[in-house]
Design an enzyme around this catalytic site. Structure first.
Site, PDB file in Angstrom:
ATOM      1  N   GLY A  13       5.942  -6.970   5.401  1.00  0.00           N
ATOM      2  CA  GLY A  13       6.390  -5.657   4.918  1.00  0.00           C
ATOM      3  C   GLY A  13       7.355  -5.781   3.757  1.00  0.00           C
ATOM      4  N   VAL A  65       0.372  -6.194  10.069  1.00  0.00           N
ATOM      5  CA  VAL A  65       0.862  -7.043  11.173  1.00  0.00           C
ATOM      6  C   VAL A  65       0.343  -6.591  12.539  1.00  0.00           C
ATOM      7  CG1 VAL A  65       2.946  -7.785   9.942  1.00  0.00           C
ATOM      8  CG2 VAL A  65       3.046  -5.752  11.441  1.00  0.00           C
ATOM      9  N   ASN A  91       9.849  -8.375   9.232  1.00  0.00           N
ATOM     10  CA  ASN A  91      10.539  -7.207   8.687  1.00  0.00           C
ATOM     11  C   ASN A  91       9.688  -5.939   8.758  1.00  0.00           C
ATOM     12  OD1 ASN A  91      12.499  -5.811   6.693  1.00  0.00           O
ATOM     13  ND2 ASN A  91      10.526  -5.683   5.669  1.00  0.00           N
ATOM     14  N   SER A 143      17.491  -3.355  14.589  1.00  0.00           N
ATOM     15  CA  SER A 143      18.178  -2.138  14.143  1.00  0.00           C
ATOM     16  C   SER A 143      19.311  -1.838  15.112  1.00  0.00           C
ATOM     17  CB  SER A 143      17.188  -0.964  14.136  1.00  0.00           C
ATOM     18  OG  SER A 143      17.865   0.255  13.902  1.00  0.00           O
ATOM     19  N   TYR A 156      10.874   4.633  18.608  1.00  0.00           N
ATOM     20  CA  TYR A 156      11.591   3.682  17.741  1.00  0.00           C
ATOM     21  C   TYR A 156      12.620   2.897  18.563  1.00  0.00           C
ATOM     22  CZ  TYR A 156      13.786   1.807  13.521  1.00  0.00           C
ATOM     23  OH  TYR A 156      14.284   0.961  12.546  1.00  0.00           O
ATOM     24  N   ALA A 158      12.509   2.297  21.736  1.00  0.00           N
ATOM     25  CA  ALA A 158      11.780   1.365  22.614  1.00  0.00           C
ATOM     26  C   ALA A 158      11.392   0.116  21.833  1.00  0.00           C
ATOM     27  CB  ALA A 158      10.529   2.047  23.181  1.00  0.00           C
ATOM     28  N   LYS A 160      12.795  -1.169  19.101  1.00  0.00           N
ATOM     29  CA  LYS A 160      13.910  -2.006  18.631  1.00  0.00           C
ATOM     30  C   LYS A 160      14.760  -2.545  19.797  1.00  0.00           C
ATOM     31  CE  LYS A 160      12.956  -1.790  14.172  1.00  0.00           C
ATOM     32  NZ  LYS A 160      12.532  -2.962  13.401  1.00  0.00           N
TER      33      LYS A 160
HETATM   34  N1  LIG Z   1      16.069   1.694   6.393  1.00  0.00           N
HETATM   35  C1  LIG Z   1      16.865   1.663   7.456  1.00  0.00           C
HETATM   36  O1  LIG Z   1      17.807   2.488   7.607  1.00  0.00           O
HETATM   37  C2  LIG Z   1      16.678   0.611   8.510  1.00  0.00           C
HETATM   38  C3  LIG Z   1      17.713   0.412   9.434  1.00  0.00           C
HETATM   39  C4  LIG Z   1      17.565  -0.558  10.414  1.00  0.00           C
HETATM   40  C5  LIG Z   1      16.415  -1.303  10.460  1.00  0.00           C
HETATM   41  N2  LIG Z   1      15.424  -1.093   9.583  1.00  0.00           N
HETATM   42  C6  LIG Z   1      14.209  -1.922   9.693  1.00  0.00           C
HETATM   43  O2  LIG Z   1      14.018  -2.638   8.499  1.00  0.00           O
HETATM   44  C7  LIG Z   1      12.639  -2.963   8.351  1.00  0.00           C
HETATM   45  C8  LIG Z   1      12.187  -2.647   6.941  1.00  0.00           C
HETATM   46  O3  LIG Z   1      12.340  -1.266   6.709  1.00  0.00           O
HETATM   47  P1  LIG Z   1      12.706  -0.631   5.284  1.00  0.00           P
HETATM   48  O4  LIG Z   1      13.839   0.276   5.537  1.00  0.00           O
HETATM   49  O5  LIG Z   1      12.806  -1.667   4.244  1.00  0.00           O
HETATM   50  O6  LIG Z   1      11.404   0.285   5.084  1.00  0.00           O
HETATM   51  P2  LIG Z   1      10.456   0.584   3.839  1.00  0.00           P
HETATM   52  O7  LIG Z   1      11.226   0.677   2.573  1.00  0.00           O
HETATM   53  O8  LIG Z   1       9.662   1.774   4.296  1.00  0.00           O
HETATM   54  O9  LIG Z   1       9.492  -0.703   3.765  1.00  0.00           O
HETATM   55  C9  LIG Z   1       8.623  -0.998   4.834  1.00  0.00           C
HETATM   56  C10 LIG Z   1       7.646  -2.067   4.421  1.00  0.00           C
HETATM   57  O10 LIG Z   1       6.825  -2.406   5.567  1.00  0.00           O
HETATM   58  C11 LIG Z   1       5.448  -2.295   5.197  1.00  0.00           C
HETATM   59  N3  LIG Z   1       4.657  -1.994   6.393  1.00  0.00           N
HETATM   60  C12 LIG Z   1       4.631  -0.868   7.147  1.00  0.00           C
HETATM   61  N4  LIG Z   1       3.758  -1.002   8.161  1.00  0.00           N
HETATM   62  C13 LIG Z   1       3.225  -2.243   8.067  1.00  0.00           C
HETATM   63  C14 LIG Z   1       2.263  -2.968   8.801  1.00  0.00           C
HETATM   64  N5  LIG Z   1       1.638  -2.440   9.866  1.00  0.00           N
HETATM   65  N6  LIG Z   1       1.968  -4.224   8.416  1.00  0.00           N
HETATM   66  C15 LIG Z   1       2.576  -4.779   7.331  1.00  0.00           C
HETATM   67  N7  LIG Z   1       3.480  -4.140   6.591  1.00  0.00           N
HETATM   68  C16 LIG Z   1       3.797  -2.879   6.942  1.00  0.00           C
HETATM   69  C17 LIG Z   1       5.431  -1.238   4.094  1.00  0.00           C
HETATM   70  O11 LIG Z   1       4.303  -1.331   3.243  1.00  0.00           O
HETATM   71  P3  LIG Z   1       2.896  -0.586   3.579  1.00  0.00           P
HETATM   72  O12 LIG Z   1       3.242   0.762   4.124  1.00  0.00           O
HETATM   73  O13 LIG Z   1       2.203  -0.552   2.264  1.00  0.00           O
HETATM   74  O14 LIG Z   1       2.205  -1.469   4.583  1.00  0.00           O
HETATM   75  C18 LIG Z   1       6.695  -1.634   3.322  1.00  0.00           C
HETATM   76  O15 LIG Z   1       6.436  -2.737   2.480  1.00  0.00           O
HETATM   77  C19 LIG Z   1      11.901  -2.193   9.468  1.00  0.00           C
HETATM   78  O16 LIG Z   1      11.618  -3.076  10.525  1.00  0.00           O
HETATM   79  C20 LIG Z   1      12.923  -1.150   9.899  1.00  0.00           C
HETATM   80  O17 LIG Z   1      12.729  -0.761  11.236  1.00  0.00           O
HETATM   81  C21 LIG Z   1      15.513  -0.156   8.590  1.00  0.00           C
END
Ligand SMILES: NC(=O)c1ccc[n+]([C@@H]2O[C@H](COP(=O)([O-])OP(=O)(O)OC[C@H]3O[C@@H](n4cnc5c(N)ncnc54)[C@H](OP(=O)(O)O)[C@@H]3O)[C@@H](O)[C@H]2O)c1
Length: 240
Positions: A13, A65, A91, A143, A156, A158, A160
């Protein structure tokens, strides 16, 4: 860590947000990295851009994934093209928020399959390549929602909460093989995760580079040391 030359990272991701920032940090330090996501055109575009901009080699391999065979192919591609895998960053993840009584079962399924099953598939796929390198590091992007439940977060939360437990069990399973496992648990990060994408007015939030920095700092620890659970949050969120 300042020098990652000779190291290979697979980041799921990673066309956007936190994953992209981690790839960029690896490549800026001379390491090789694989950009990946479900969207092939973005994978190719981002890999070419980061490869051109940084000293480390960056290649792109599309991977959803949720699909075990795609996770296997992702890792096999990294080994074939870059010579091995030292670092896996699990990620890829998403959040679909609704109260239980209104939740679409499809939203439940996509979160559990992406945020948990994907970690299982990719982590199993890297074990042999990491053994071949004498060890490695699996970094799971959890998270603070893996510790704090909220209304509308059943799926979500569940995923994390589950990922935190899974990470700690994986850490115990793999530590004696020289494979370290850590769970990084961010609070709000200004990415595409929320509808509408990054918002310049959300300047109180963490930035993706802050999480990439945590990853780089972890990689700098000596082999004897394993920070297994790391929480990072915005210093000054809006007061409730
Ligand atoms: N942003 C926050 O506030 C926050 C806080 C805590 C934790 N997180 C965690 O951080 C991680 C990254 O999130 P982000 O905030 O960077 O989000 P983001 O900007 O939306 O990026 C998510 C990435 O994951 C890819 N993705 C989604 N579903 C996928 C799949 N089934 N297989 C492969 N790739 C996939 C997306 O590309 P495509 O859609 O093109 O596949 C994108 O490249 C996540 O695990 C999220 O739960 C985020």
């Amino acid at each position: 860590m300042d020098d990652l030359s000779g190291k290979v990272a697979v980041v799921t991701g990673s066309t956007k947000g936190i994953g992209r920032a981690i790839v960029e940090a690896v490549a800026a330090r001379g390491g090789s990295a694989v950009v990946s996501s479900r969207t092939e055109s973005e994978v190719r575009e981002v890999a070419a851009e980061l490869d051109a901009r940084h000293p480390g080699r960056v290649i792109g391999i599309p991977c959803d994934v949720r699909e075990r065979s795609a996770c296997q192919a992702l890792v096999e591609g990294a080994v074939a093209e870059l010579g091995g895998v030292d670092i896996l960053v699990n990620n890829a993840g998403l959040g679909r928020f609704a109260k239980l009584q209104e939740m679409d079962p499809a939203d439940w399924e996509i979160q559990l399959r992406t945020n948990l099953d994907g970690v299982f598939h990719c982590s199993q796929a890297v074990i042999e390549p990491m053994r071949a390198r004498g060890g490695g590091w699996i970094l799971n992007i959890g998270s603070l929602a893996g510790r704090n439940a909220f209304s509308g977060g059943a799926a979500y939360n569940a995923s994390k909460f589950g990922l935190l437990g899974m990470s700690e069990a994986m850490m115990l399973d793999l530590r004696h093989e020289g494979i370290r496992v850590s769970c990084i648990m961010p609070g709000s990060v200004n990415t595409h995760f929320f509808d509408g994408g990054p918002d310049p007015d959300d300047d109180w939030k963490l930035q993706s580079d802050d999480i990439a920095r945590v990853v780089m700092d972890l990689l700098a620890f000596p082999e004897r040391a394993l920070p297994s659970r790391i929480e990072i949050r915005p210093t000054q969120p809006p007061r409730k």
